[in-house]
Design an enzyme around this catalytic site. Structure first.
Site, PDB file in Angstrom:
ATOM      1  N   THR A 154     -13.763   7.357  13.152  1.00 23.05           N
ATOM      2  CA  THR A 154     -13.955   8.036  11.864  1.00 23.05           C
ATOM      3  C   THR A 154     -13.791   7.068  10.689  1.00 23.05           C
ATOM      4  OG1 THR A 154     -13.180  10.104  12.843  1.00 23.05           O
ATOM      5  CG2 THR A 154     -13.172   9.976  10.440  1.00 23.05           C
TER       6      THR A 154
ATOM      7  N   LYS B  74      -6.920   4.010   1.422  1.00 20.84           N
ATOM      8  CA  LYS B  74      -5.833   4.543   2.259  1.00 20.84           C
ATOM      9  C   LYS B  74      -6.388   5.339   3.437  1.00 20.84           C
ATOM     10  CE  LYS B  74      -2.186   4.709  -1.252  1.00 20.84           C
ATOM     11  NZ  LYS B  74      -2.907   4.416  -2.503  1.00 20.84           N
TER      12      LYS B  74
ATOM     13  N   LYS C  18      -8.113  -3.260  -8.333  1.00 11.04           N
ATOM     14  CA  LYS C  18      -7.999  -2.199  -7.331  1.00 11.04           C
ATOM     15  C   LYS C  18      -8.691  -0.936  -7.827  1.00 11.04           C
ATOM     16  CE  LYS C  18      -4.149   0.211  -6.520  1.00 11.04           C
ATOM     17  NZ  LYS C  18      -4.738   1.544  -6.388  1.00 11.04           N
TER      18      LYS C  18
ATOM     19  N   ALA D  70      -6.776   6.847   7.045  1.00  8.84           N
ATOM     20  CA  ALA D  70      -5.668   7.380   7.842  1.00  8.84           C
ATOM     21  C   ALA D  70      -6.179   8.192   9.028  1.00  8.84           C
ATOM     22  CB  ALA D  70      -4.761   8.243   6.973  1.00  8.84           C
ATOM     23  N   ASP D  71      -7.292   7.752   9.656  1.00  2.00           N
ATOM     24  CA  ASP D  71      -7.848   8.561  10.741  1.00  2.00           C
ATOM     25  C   ASP D  71      -8.076   7.702  11.983  1.00  2.00           C
ATOM     26  OD1 ASP D  71      -9.030  10.793  12.055  1.00  2.00           O
ATOM     27  OD2 ASP D  71      -9.839  11.499  10.148  1.00  2.00           O
ATOM     28  N   ILE D  72      -8.690   8.277  13.007  1.00  3.28           N
ATOM     29  CA  ILE D  72      -8.966   7.523  14.228  1.00  3.28           C
ATOM     30  C   ILE D  72     -10.014   6.442  13.943  1.00  3.28           C
ATOM     31  CG2 ILE D  72      -8.345   9.418  15.793  1.00  3.28           C
ATOM     32  CD1 ILE D  72     -11.425   9.908  16.099  1.00  3.28           C
TER      33      ILE D  72
ATOM     34  N   ASP E  76      -8.717   1.048  -2.744  1.00  2.00           N
ATOM     35  CA  ASP E  76      -7.466   1.621  -2.244  1.00  2.00           C
ATOM     36  C   ASP E  76      -7.749   2.951  -1.537  1.00  2.00           C
ATOM     37  OD1 ASP E  76      -4.804   2.070  -1.844  1.00  2.00           O
ATOM     38  OD2 ASP E  76      -4.326   2.456  -3.958  1.00  2.00           O
TER      39      ASP E  76
ATOM     40  N   ASP F 140      -7.511   3.461 -12.273  1.00  2.00           N
ATOM     41  CA  ASP F 140      -7.773   4.835 -11.834  1.00  2.00           C
ATOM     42  C   ASP F 140      -8.410   5.621 -12.980  1.00  2.00           C
ATOM     43  OD1 ASP F 140      -6.388   3.900  -9.649  1.00  2.00           O
ATOM     44  OD2 ASP F 140      -4.785   5.365  -9.714  1.00  2.00           O
TER      45      ASP F 140
HETATM   46  O1  6AU Z   1       0.607   1.782 -11.998  1.00  2.00           O
HETATM   47  P1  6AU Z   1       0.179   3.219 -11.698  1.00  2.00           P
HETATM   48  O2  6AU Z   1       1.362   4.087 -11.342  1.00  2.00           O
HETATM   49  O3  6AU Z   1      -0.670   3.795 -12.764  1.00  2.00           O
HETATM   50  O4  6AU Z   1      -0.792   3.145 -10.430  1.00  2.00           O
HETATM   51  C1  6AU Z   1      -0.364   2.713  -9.175  1.00  2.00           C
HETATM   52  C2  6AU Z   1      -1.528   2.583  -8.233  1.00  2.00           C
HETATM   53  C3  6AU Z   1      -2.235   3.886  -7.909  1.00  2.00           C
HETATM   54  C4  6AU Z   1      -1.740   4.276  -6.535  1.00  2.00           C
HETATM   55  O5  6AU Z   1      -2.744   4.883  -5.750  1.00  2.00           O
HETATM   56  C5  6AU Z   1      -1.349   2.926  -5.917  1.00  2.00           C
HETATM   57  O6  6AU Z   1      -1.056   2.052  -6.992  1.00  2.00           O
HETATM   58  N1  6AU Z   1      -0.192   2.980  -5.003  1.00  2.00           N
HETATM   59  C6  6AU Z   1      -0.290   2.514  -3.676  1.00  2.00           C
HETATM   60  C7  6AU Z   1      -1.351   1.661  -3.198  1.00  2.00           C
HETATM   61  C8  6AU Z   1      -1.779   0.501  -3.945  1.00  2.00           C
HETATM   62  O7  6AU Z   1      -1.787   1.761  -2.083  1.00  2.00           O
HETATM   63  C9  6AU Z   1       0.737   2.736  -2.774  1.00  2.00           C
HETATM   64  C10 6AU Z   1       1.942   3.272  -3.227  1.00  2.00           C
HETATM   65  O8  6AU Z   1       2.900   3.389  -2.488  1.00  2.00           O
HETATM   66  N2  6AU Z   1       2.049   3.617  -4.542  1.00  2.00           N
HETATM   67  C11 6AU Z   1       1.020   3.482  -5.431  1.00  2.00           C
HETATM   68  O9  6AU Z   1       1.205   3.795  -6.611  1.00  2.00           O
HETATM   69  O10 6AU Z   1      -3.623   3.609  -7.876  1.00  2.00           O
END
Ligand code: 6AU
Length: 293
Positions: free
Chosen positions: A105, A98, A61, A100-102, A96, A39
């Protein structure tokens, strides 16, 4: 659970989705169940980290919408784009998003816009809250390319609303679409068959294998002050029966101290490699103990 005791290589052929098979085969041959979550906000840093981590991971990811200078060069363009780094090192790319729509979309969000996610991401994440139409919408673009969808069955964050009923319905949605849904973001291996309510009571006859990918993994922190909750690789892989550990800040925290004009220095790359190897080994050893090796 019958599947938690099997090796990645043994499980691979039973997955109808080619990218799921590829991930399992990469994990097996590279001896890693580490998925690195990056990230970061610049393309240069994303690619520098990916390049350093490449040999240690089976998946990387992304959150494309975090990258400020995201463009074609970030992913499919040129020899240095993420796609090329992934091919060179052997890992899958997992956006990642995520969704979350119809269905209609998400289909557009997946294949159009500035990110053109379907042109470069092997996997994408989606919430199950809209119902099965979200899977059909994504499948329209994913299936012809052999790409996969990972449904969020549960979250790592404190107070998340995914209770057992939600998880079970998510599992059922996946079961109906196994050609495109490869598995879950989840904190533990839940159900193996439709008649199950508990993870360990699988009826082996109609059991269905899915991949479980688990975020919220750190060797140093237990939370982040914004709701994230961390566990160890052993807890995730050995105790909870999940397949892949997703690690972000546990690996790249402090990386900004090793930037030289926006470029990751050799010392910074060394830090990434060292931490990746630490998590890789912990995750892999936990997996080998789980399968009784
Ligand atoms: O190890 P971190 O905490 O720096 O990063 C965790 C990564 C982040 C979140 O967007 C993702 O994992 N994540 C997700 C995913 C993968 O979908 C779901 C969740 O429940 N918790 C979470 O942290 O990029």
């Amino acid at each position: 659970s019958p599947f938690a005791r099997l090796s990645y290589a043994t499980r691979a052929p039973s997955f109808p989705n080619p990218t799921a098979r590829r991930l399992l085969s990469l994990a097996s041959s590279k001896r890693t169940n580490l998925c690195l979550s990056v990230d970061v906000t610049s393309t240069q840093l994303l690619l520098d980290i990916a390049d350093a981590a490449g040999p240690y991971i089976c998946a990387l990811k992304t959150h494309a919408d975090i990258v400020e200078d995201f463009d074609f060069e970030t992913t499919v363009g040129g020899e240095k784009g993420l796609k090329a780094v992934a091919e060179k090192n052997g890992f899958v790319i997992f956006e990642d998003r995520k969704f979350a729509d119809i269905g209609n979309t998400v289909h557009l969000q997946y294949s159009s816009g500035i990110h053109h996610i379907s042109s470069w991401a092997d996997f994408v994440t989606a919430h199950s809250v809209p119902g099965p139409g979200i899977v059909s919408g994504l499948a329209k673009a994913a299936k012809p390319l052999g790409r996969g969808v990972i449904l969020l069955a549960e979250m790592s964050s404190k107070g998340n609303l995914c209770d057992e009923m939600y998880r079970k319905k998510t599992w059922e949605m996946a079961r109906e679409n196994r050609d495109v849904v490869v598995g879950f973001i989840g904190m533990q291996r839940y159900f193996e068959s439709a008649s199950d309510s508990a993870p360990d009571s699988a009826a082996e006859s109609d059991a269905t294998d899915f991949l479980y990918l688990t975020p919220g993994v750190s060797l140093t922190a237990s939370s982040d002050g914004l709701g994230q909750q961390y566990r160890t690789p052993e807890d995730v892989v050995e105790t909870s029966g999940c397949d892949f550990i997703i690690v972000g800040r546990g690996i790249y925290a402090g990386v900004e101290e090793h930037l030289d004009g926006g470029v990751l220095s050799e010392k910074g790359k060394e830090m990434i490699r060292r931490r990746c190897e630490e998590y890789r080994k912990r995750g892999w050893d936990a997996y080998e103990r789980r399968i009784g090796k």
